[in-house]
Design a protein around this motif. Structure first.
Motif, PDB file in Angstrom:
ATOM      1  N   SER A   1     -15.563   3.941   0.546  1.00 40.97           N
ATOM      2  CA  SER A   1     -15.461   4.399   1.792  1.00 40.97           C
ATOM      3  C   SER A   1     -14.360   5.291   2.292  1.00 40.97           C
ATOM      4  N   VAL A   2     -14.505   6.221   3.018  1.00 38.07           N
ATOM      5  CA  VAL A   2     -13.445   7.166   3.359  1.00 38.07           C
ATOM      6  C   VAL A   2     -12.458   6.666   4.372  1.00 38.07           C
ATOM      7  N   VAL A   3     -11.378   6.339   4.174  1.00 37.05           N
ATOM      8  CA  VAL A   3     -10.244   5.650   4.986  1.00 37.05           C
ATOM      9  C   VAL A   3      -9.384   6.590   5.828  1.00 37.05           C
ATOM     10  N   GLU A   4      -9.401   7.660   5.451  1.00 33.05           N
ATOM     11  CA  GLU A   4      -8.543   8.790   6.058  1.00 33.05           C
ATOM     12  C   GLU A   4      -8.972  10.061   5.568  1.00 33.05           C
ATOM     13  N   ARG A   5      -8.956  10.999   6.554  1.00 35.87           N
ATOM     14  CA  ARG A   5      -9.092  12.545   6.286  1.00 35.87           C
ATOM     15  C   ARG A   5      -8.466  13.268   7.108  1.00 35.87           C
ATOM     16  N   GLY A   6      -8.221  14.520   6.780  1.00 34.07           N
ATOM     17  CA  GLY A   6      -7.515  15.428   7.544  1.00 34.07           C
ATOM     18  C   GLY A   6      -6.899  16.595   6.642  1.00 34.07           C
TER      19      GLY A   6
ATOM     20  N   PHE B   1      -0.032  14.409   4.027  1.00 32.48           N
ATOM     21  CA  PHE B   1       0.833  14.237   3.023  1.00 32.48           C
ATOM     22  C   PHE B   1       2.265  13.951   3.707  1.00 32.48           C
ATOM     23  N   ALA B   2       2.334  14.633   5.058  1.00 37.67           N
ATOM     24  CA  ALA B   2       3.685  14.460   5.979  1.00 37.67           C
ATOM     25  C   ALA B   2       3.430  13.097   6.771  1.00 37.67           C
ATOM     26  N   ALA B   3       2.358  12.774   7.014  1.00 34.78           N
ATOM     27  CA  ALA B   3       2.109  11.672   8.147  1.00 34.78           C
ATOM     28  C   ALA B   3       1.014  10.795   7.796  1.00 34.78           C
ATOM     29  N   PRO B   4       0.769  10.081   6.546  1.00 32.61           N
ATOM     30  CA  PRO B   4      -0.226   9.417   6.328  1.00 32.61           C
ATOM     31  C   PRO B   4      -0.450   8.270   7.296  1.00 32.61           C
ATOM     32  N   GLU B   5      -1.745   8.003   7.621  1.00 35.30           N
ATOM     33  CA  GLU B   5      -2.018   7.090   8.680  1.00 35.30           C
ATOM     34  C   GLU B   5      -2.427   5.937   8.094  1.00 35.30           C
ATOM     35  N   HIS B   6      -3.267   5.847   6.975  1.00 34.01           N
ATOM     36  CA  HIS B   6      -3.812   4.324   6.690  1.00 34.01           C
ATOM     37  C   HIS B   6      -2.872   3.989   5.827  1.00 34.01           C
ATOM     38  N   PRO B   7      -2.807   2.369   5.600  1.00 33.66           N
ATOM     39  CA  PRO B   7      -1.827   1.894   4.766  1.00 33.66           C
ATOM     40  C   PRO B   7      -2.170   2.085   3.356  1.00 33.66           C
ATOM     41  N   TYR B   8      -3.409   2.513   3.039  1.00 36.97           N
ATOM     42  CA  TYR B   8      -3.655   2.661   1.332  1.00 36.97           C
ATOM     43  C   TYR B   8      -3.046   4.345   1.058  1.00 36.97           C
ATOM     44  N   THR B   9      -3.189   4.858   2.167  1.00 40.68           N
ATOM     45  CA  THR B   9      -2.831   6.549   1.886  1.00 40.68           C
ATOM     46  C   THR B   9      -1.254   6.254   1.732  1.00 40.68           C
ATOM     47  N   ARG B  10      -0.792   5.660   2.423  1.00 45.77           N
ATOM     48  CA  ARG B  10       0.760   5.402   2.367  1.00 45.77           C
ATOM     49  C   ARG B  10       1.168   4.805   1.050  1.00 45.77           C
TER      50      ARG B  10
END
Length: 465
Positions: free
Chosen positions: A219-224, A230-239
């Motif tokens: 699944s796509v958990v974050e996009r933008g 890179f500056a302000a990731p929102e999803h825990p996995y992205t961080r």
């Protein structure tokens, strides 16, 4: 102008959904980059768009390229686009290149037969020179390093002139300078087309800009926009993905020297009468981790192969004669080349344990340790992700209780999170078993955080730190 529109693309294996609905719009001059863990569905999504899914997997959704519409469930309809309108940069160059055709001919063939260009050999020579492959013109793919083979596949794919470029791990196995070269070439391709990239390379993703999609578990958990992700990731996995960059790893506590496994004096390797690097002296003890870095083609893999006795060398090399050769093992840079293509992973491991009298129960223990499910062994090597296959390769090597493991770019196929976990696991096993590791990597941050000592090779040179 939208070059490619993919709407609600899904991938299924029977009743199991491997990729949940994903929609992508690729405007002219824009980049879309997909990040995520190994096995998250990134490559499956790209294969569904290209019509190259493995047998047994079925795609659905809607696909439009320019004004032409295609059904992802009928992949044969989009195949005339390959090369001419869509350039495909594959993840595994060894599987994409003709092993019986020299480098120049492979690129010239695309210029002539796909693009219909005049003077295809001259165009191919310019392409290879631009990618630092001038010496590869008359060499076969199997005579090239992994990084050089990747660049050759890049040149051959781009020669057809497709406006849409789909790049699956285009910088895998490349040193920082060559990665920057590929980044520059991908940026150039945006002037006339669009770029869809699947990568674990955070630096590449940030450099391409455009839109970022982060996938986890199909699944796509974050996009933008790349700058925002890179500056302000929102999803825990992205961080967690961004935090797993080797530049953030703590330094390894150096291992105390113990029993010597190898001693090298004035050691070097030659190819076609040319010395690859300056003669060097070093000792490798049990439990130590020795790093090897340097640009593509400088002899890193050749040095490791010489230590294993797989290549002839010049100078003196002492290997503890009391230890069987089988306990000096290797993790290959391109694991597909190290697995039989037509038998399941389970059959390959069964052959190994029968041949060497290994207890079958050890496989289950190592699967759990490597965070792999048992059912993955029922698949062919081509049906698992590159990262999963590399962990199977590690499992296979560990079954033989190695005293030394030559790990040739062992995490080049892994996302940052899995890379961190795999390197941590390898170092833990090295400490537990007093196993030495010779680790090849282009990532200086990874080597500094992992190794007791790093040897940096350059063409016909070597320095130690």
């Amino acid at each position: 102008m939208t070059l490619l529109s993919a709407t609600d693309i899904t991938v299924r294996a029977g009743a199991e959904c491997l990729v949940d609905p994903v929609s992508i719009s690729l405007p002219k001059g824009e980049a879309v980059t997909i990040l995520g863990e190994s096995g998250s569905g990134k490559s499956l999504l790209a294969q569904a768009i290209l019509g190259t899914l493995p047998k047994g997997l079925v795609a659905s959704g809607r696909l439009q390229v320019g004004e032409d519409r295609f059904d992802p469930a009928k992949p044969q309809g989009s195949r005339p686009l390959w090369g001419r309108r869509i350039a495909v940069l594959p993840q595994e160059p060894w599987l994409a290149l003709d092993p019986l055709m020299r480098g120049m001919a492979q690129v010239a063939e695309s210029h002539e037969l796909v693009a219909g260009a005049a003077n295809p050999s001259e165009r191919a020579a310019r392409d290879l020179d631009r990618l630092g492959l001038g010496t590869a013109q008359d060499r076969f793919p199997w005579q090239l390093s992994g990084g050089m083979a990747q660049r050759l596949a890049f040149a051959a794919a781009r020669a057809g002139g497709g406006r849409i470029t789909v790049a699956d791990e285009p910088t895998k196995g490349l040193d920082a300078d060559r990665r920057d070269d590929v980044l520059a070439l991908l940026r150039q391709s945006l002037a006339e087309g669009g770029l869809l990239t699947i990568t674990h390379d955070l630096t590449l993703a940030a450099g391409l800009g455009g839109e970022i999609l982060v996938m986890q578990g199909g699944s796509v958990v974050e996009r933008g926009p790349a700058a925002r992700v890179f500056a302000a990731p929102e999803h825990p996995y992205t961080r967690a993905l961004l935090a797993a960059d080797p530049a953030h790893w703590p330094a390894r506590k150096p291992a105390a020297p113990t029993t010597d496994l190898l001693r090298a004096a004035r050691l070097t390797v030659a190819r076609n009468g040319r010395r690859l690097f300056q003669p060097m002296d070093f000792t490798l003890s049990r439990g130590q981790i020795l790093g090897i870095s340097g640009p593509s083609g400088c002899g890193k893999s050749s040095l490791g192969n010489a230590l294993l006795g797989l290549l002839p060398h010049q100078g003196d090399l002492w290997r503890d004669p009391a230890i069987p050769r089988l306990r000096f093992q290797k993790l290959w840079q391109d694991p597909p080349a190290a697995f039989p293509a037509r038998i399941t992973l389970a059959q390959g491991l069964e052959d190994l344990i029968l041949r060497h009298g290994i207890a079958p129960a050890r496989i289950a223990l190592l699967l759990n340790r490597l965070n792999l499910s048992a059912d993955i062994l029922d698949r062919l090597p081509s049906a698992v992700s590159g990262g999963e296959l590399q962990r199977i390769a590690l499992l296979r090597a560990l079954l033989l209780d190695p005293v030394m493991l030559f790990a040739d770019e062992p995490t080049s196929r892994l996302d940052p999170v899995t890379q961190a976990e795999t390197i941590r696991l390898m170092t833990e096993i090295a400490e537990e078993r007093h196993m030495a590791i010779v680790l090849v990597s282009h990532d200086q941050s990874l080597l500094r955080a992992t190794c007791d000592r790093v040897i940096t090779l350059d063409h016909d040179q070597a320095t130690a730190a």
